[in-house]
Design a protein around this motif. Structure first.
Motif, PDB file in Angstrom:
ATOM      1  N   SER A 100       0.820  -1.199   0.000  1.00  0.00           N
ATOM      2  CA  SER A 100       0.000   0.000   0.000  1.00  0.00           C
ATOM      3  C   SER A 100       0.861   1.259   0.000  1.00  0.00           C
ATOM      4  N   VAL A 157       1.555   1.672  -3.644  1.00  0.00           N
ATOM      5  CA  VAL A 157       0.368   2.209  -4.306  1.00  0.00           C
ATOM      6  C   VAL A 157       0.294   3.711  -4.084  1.00  0.00           C
ATOM      7  N   ARG A 158       0.525   4.129  -2.845  1.00  0.00           N
ATOM      8  CA  ARG A 158       0.437   5.557  -2.534  1.00  0.00           C
ATOM      9  C   ARG A 158       1.488   6.369  -3.292  1.00  0.00           C
ATOM     10  N   LEU A 189       0.117   6.883  -6.645  1.00  0.00           N
ATOM     11  CA  LEU A 189      -0.991   7.839  -6.603  1.00  0.00           C
ATOM     12  C   LEU A 189      -0.470   9.272  -6.460  1.00  0.00           C
ATOM     13  N   THR A 249     -12.588  -6.981 -15.744  1.00  0.00           N
ATOM     14  CA  THR A 249     -11.982  -7.187 -14.436  1.00  0.00           C
ATOM     15  C   THR A 249     -11.317  -5.901 -13.942  1.00  0.00           C
ATOM     16  N   ARG A 267     -13.431  -1.711  -6.831  1.00  0.00           N
ATOM     17  CA  ARG A 267     -13.293  -2.482  -5.598  1.00  0.00           C
ATOM     18  C   ARG A 267     -12.210  -1.912  -4.694  1.00  0.00           C
ATOM     19  N   CYS A 268     -11.115  -1.462  -5.292  1.00  0.00           N
ATOM     20  CA  CYS A 268     -10.030  -0.947  -4.444  1.00  0.00           C
ATOM     21  C   CYS A 268     -10.188   0.546  -4.191  1.00  0.00           C
ATOM     22  N   GLY A 269     -11.250   1.138  -4.705  1.00  0.00           N
ATOM     23  CA  GLY A 269     -11.513   2.543  -4.410  1.00  0.00           C
ATOM     24  C   GLY A 269     -10.648   3.496  -5.217  1.00  0.00           C
ATOM     25  N   LEU A 270     -10.114   3.026  -6.363  1.00  0.00           N
ATOM     26  CA  LEU A 270      -9.215   3.856  -7.166  1.00  0.00           C
ATOM     27  C   LEU A 270      -9.901   5.140  -7.642  1.00  0.00           C
ATOM     28  N   SER A 299     -12.090   6.882  -6.281  1.00  0.00           N
ATOM     29  CA  SER A 299     -12.234   7.895  -5.230  1.00  0.00           C
ATOM     30  C   SER A 299     -10.915   8.591  -4.938  1.00  0.00           C
ATOM     31  N   LEU A 300      -9.807   8.057  -5.474  1.00  0.00           N
ATOM     32  CA  LEU A 300      -8.492   8.640  -5.206  1.00  0.00           C
ATOM     33  C   LEU A 300      -7.933   9.401  -6.411  1.00  0.00           C
ATOM     34  N   ASP A 354      -4.498  -3.778  -7.193  1.00  0.00           N
ATOM     35  CA  ASP A 354      -4.564  -2.331  -7.002  1.00  0.00           C
ATOM     36  C   ASP A 354      -3.251  -1.650  -7.386  1.00  0.00           C
ATOM     37  N   TYR A 391     -20.744  -0.005  -6.165  1.00  0.00           N
ATOM     38  CA  TYR A 391     -19.648   0.634  -5.448  1.00  0.00           C
ATOM     39  C   TYR A 391     -19.778   2.147  -5.305  1.00  0.00           C
ATOM     40  N   VAL A 443     -18.640   8.262  -1.400  1.00  0.00           N
ATOM     41  CA  VAL A 443     -18.836   8.463   0.027  1.00  0.00           C
ATOM     42  C   VAL A 443     -17.835   9.518   0.487  1.00  0.00           C
ATOM     43  N   LYS A 444     -18.304  10.523   1.103  1.00  0.00           N
ATOM     44  CA  LYS A 444     -17.387  11.575   1.575  1.00  0.00           C
ATOM     45  C   LYS A 444     -17.513  11.713   3.080  1.00  0.00           C
TER      46      LYS A 444
END
Lengths: 343, 369
Positions: free
Chosen positions: B5, B8-9, B12, B34, B41-44, B46-47, B220, B356, B367-368
């Motif tokens: 992670s 990943v960050r 990002l 996929t 699923r991994c919330g990408l 939202s980032l 992710d 999602y 979702v905030k």
């Protein structure tokens, strides 16, 4: 024209109606409750509550139709005992006795039936519960699938304890007693890909002793539910919609065994949606969470207990997942039958 | 925080930095169901920085299947003596008048299979049934169909056939760039499909159309890295082909799989939802194997059936609109009662959005806190 998608009401039961997701809600809420509903049934908890004099009794019933009858980690006999005991336990009831009804298909091998009954007996012994009544029926070829078992359980509720979504408060912690999705994936692999040897094992287990131990030691338990069909996602989303509060799950804290994760990826399923048979989701007052975890970890079925989420003070009724990479997404109850994807 | 992670960050942060320097809106397309699902699923999403959009392309096998082909499957399943073998997510797709799921409640013999070989075994076990494999999917599932046909031939099975609607990814990408009014700055290329067809096949997309192509796997980390590189390439202004999944994807692909595809299939015109008929964009059985062609065996005519009224799945899978732009989304069309295939498939864009993201009441909102 009979457009299936536009039908306001379905005309025939679909296999997906049995999936424990939104379609199951549709079946129960649209057909059963309008006819049989009453204050106890409408609660749709794992057990119904009946009052006898000063005592409150919990009554539950479940049918088991799993294929294959024997799978890695368990079988339909063990499942039929655990599922019912757990439904009583999560309501805070100590099991008094079980009733078991067997529907057997003509031609079933005696040795298979003996193994299943041995397994049910061993599990009942482990849980300290007896099967005190039962019934058997035999149906012809093509009318059953080997063995169907229905098990009912009667339990005595702890006095003064109310485990209910209406007890849940903002700030409460959400715990689960170990890794998720083992049961659903172990059974699915055994059924659909019998040629594949895997390390997956169902987590099916009686949780009553652990739960009773927890309730004995820890005050401030608000609500519990076993995460069976619909998985952890189903329980968490249901909790959000019943409490009207914002439920957060932290993906990084949710354990999934590597083999289980691999199987889920292969089948295109989300472990959060997959059934467990030995996992209980516990909502507990925040300050009591450490003691609750410590207590759970003293039991064999709770050694891997984790704090996986919390309740926030936002009245939106939404369940949110914080992903491992820091993203967010909505977590919903699965819809119905879990369909493996094409590629 | 795990090592992954942290990685990943890092990607990002690079992505955010490059996007800020870009000072314009960019849109990329993933061409794999996929990827669609895992990005959610991994919330990408939202980032992602506000000027970066990831659109879903024609990468979900169920979603690109034309209505007429769905109707053919349903029609075949209803014939007496026929056992239709299908992959799970095809079950609930609605045709013009019914769905396989609904036909099953009426007694049609429809079996959910996990591999094409299951259908061959079934044909061998039940010689009195006509076993038909609904052969859907891209280059990922097509080799399995080819092997199933060869195996049926080896066993001399007369009661096995395949209703082939296999599709090829590359012609769809070209058709999108040639004919669809959608502005794209590059492609996130599929992992599984590329394992079969290899990385080099995307070279013309890069060279002829000037669109960067980045091949990634499904985790992710891979998705974040791919998106990061696409934004950086957009910033550089140099279209390139990059393979970030070299452990699985080779330049030339899987020779054995390509060889078996070549032996059994030939390119044919295929009908796509949202893209109409595209020449040489699908696979059909070669004349040598025509005895295993279910369409020929059962005398099925190719029909063009209209898509459900109001359904915009065709536009959704070509990046021309988002599910929220469809009036049916989340109201008449939900995963419980899907109208279009994108709501049925677990890889469908509409189902991913519905599942999602919040329903249409909270348009474009995540979702905030």
């Amino acid at each position: 024209m009979d457009r299936p998608t536009r039908m306001a009401h379905w005309k025939r039961v679909l296999l997906a109606h049995g999936g424990g997701g939104q379609l199951t809600d549709d079946l129960v809420g649209g057909v059963v409750l309008p006819r049989l509903g009453n204050s106890a049934l409408n609660e749709l908890l794992d057990s119904g509550i009946a009052t006898a004099g000063d005592e409150q009794l919990a009554l539950t019933i479940d049918s088991y139709v799993v294929q294959p009858l024997e799978f890695p980690g368990g079988d339909i006999g063990k499942l039929a005992v655990c599922g019912t005991i757990n439904d009583l336990a999560v309501c805070g009831a100590a099991p008094l006795g079980l009733a078991m009804s067997l529907i057997l298909q003509e031609g079933l091998e005696r040795s298979v039936l003996e193994r299943l009954m041995d397994s049910a007996a061993a599990t009942a012994k482990e849980a300290g519960v007896a099967v005190i009544t039962g019934d058997t029926k035999v149906v012809g070829h093509g009318q059953g699938d080997g063995v169907y078992i229905t098990t009912a359980g009667l339990g005595r509720l702890r006095s003064g304890l109310r485990l209910h979504p209406d007890q849940v408060r903002p700030g409460d912690a959400i715990l689960i007693n170990g890794p998720i999705a083992d049961h659903g994936l172990a059974v699915m692999l055994a059924r659909e890909m019998p040629q594949v040897t895997s390390v997956l094992k169902s987590d099916v287990a009686p949780l009553n002793k652990m739960i009773q131990g927890l309730l004995d030691r820890v005050a401030g338990i608000r609500f519990m539910r076993d995460a069976t069909r619909g998985g952890l996602a189903g329980v968490a989303a249901d909790l959000a919609s019943r409490t009207g509060l914002h439920v957060v799950l932290d993906e990084a804290q949710i354990l999934v065994r590597p083999g289980t994760r691999h199987a889920a990826e292969m089948l295109g399923l989300d472990p959060l949606d997959v059934a467990n048979e030995g996992k209980v989701v516990i909502v507990v007052e925040k300050e009591k969470a450490p003691l609750a975890l410590e207590t759970l970890r003293e039991y064999i079925h709770g050694v891997d207990s984790r704090l996986v989420g919390w309740i926030e003070d936002r009245p939106d009724g939404i369940c949110e997942l914080r992903t491992t990479i820091g993203g967010r997404r909505v977590l919903q109850k699965p819809y119905g039958e879990q369909l493996p994807r094409i590629c | 925080m795990t090592r992954r992670s942290v990685e990943v960050r890092e990607f990002l942060m690079r992505l955010e930095w490059a996007a800020a320097k870009l000072e314009r809106d960019v849109a990329f397309m993933e061409v794999c169901g996929t990827h669609t699902v895992n990005a959610f699923r991994c919330g990408l999403h939202s980032l992602m920085p506000p000027n970066v959009t990831l659109l879903s392309g024609p990468g979900c096998p169920v979603c690109v299947t034309a209505q007429g082909d769905v109707d053919q499957m349903i029609h075949l399943a209803g014939r007496p003596g026929v056992t239709l073998c299908t992959y799970g997510d095809m079950l609930r797709v609605t045709g013009s008048h019914s769905s396989l799921e609904l036909e099953r409640t009426r007694g049609a013999d429809i079996r959910v299979i996990y591999s094409a070989m299951d259908a061959v075994k079934l044909a061998a076990d039940e010689p009195r049934r006509e076993v038909v494999l609904a052969a859907v999917g891209f280059e990922t599932t097509a080799p399995a169909t080819a092997i199933a046909v060869l195996e049926a031939h080896r066993r001399g099975l007369k009661n096995f056939s395949a209703l082939v609607t296999h599709k090829l990814v590359l012609p769809a990408m070209r058709a999108l760039l040639d004919g669809v009014p959608v502005k794209l700055d590059g492609f996130l290329c599929p992992g599984h499909v590329s394992v079969i067809i290899g990385a080099e096949v995307y070279r013309p997309i890069v060279e002829k159309y000037g669109k960067p192509c980045v091949i990634v796997g499904f985790e992710d980390l891979q998705l974040a890295a791919g998106l990061c590189r696409l934004v950086e390439l957009a910033l550089d202004g140099t279209p390139r082909l990059e393979n970030l999944y070299p452990q699985a994807v080779s330049p030339r692909g899987n020779a054995r799989a390509l060889e078996v595809l070549e032996r059994v299939f030939e390119p044919v015109e295929a009908r796509w939802r949202g893209l109409a008929a595209i020449p040489a964009s699908g696979l059909g059985l070669r004349a040598k194997w025509s005895q295993y062609d279910a369409a020929r065996k059962f005398g099925l005519e190719a029909v063009d059936a209209p898509e459900p009224p109001g359904c915009r799945c065709g536009e959704v899978i070509t990046g021309q609109c988002t599910p929220h732009d469809c009036t049916l989304f989340g109201t008449a069309c939900t995963p419980v009662r899907p109208i279009g295939p994108c709501m049925v498939s677990s890889e469908g864009t509409c189902q991913a959005w519905f599942k999602y993201k919040r329903a249409r009441t909270a348009k474009h909102e995540y979702v905030k806190t």
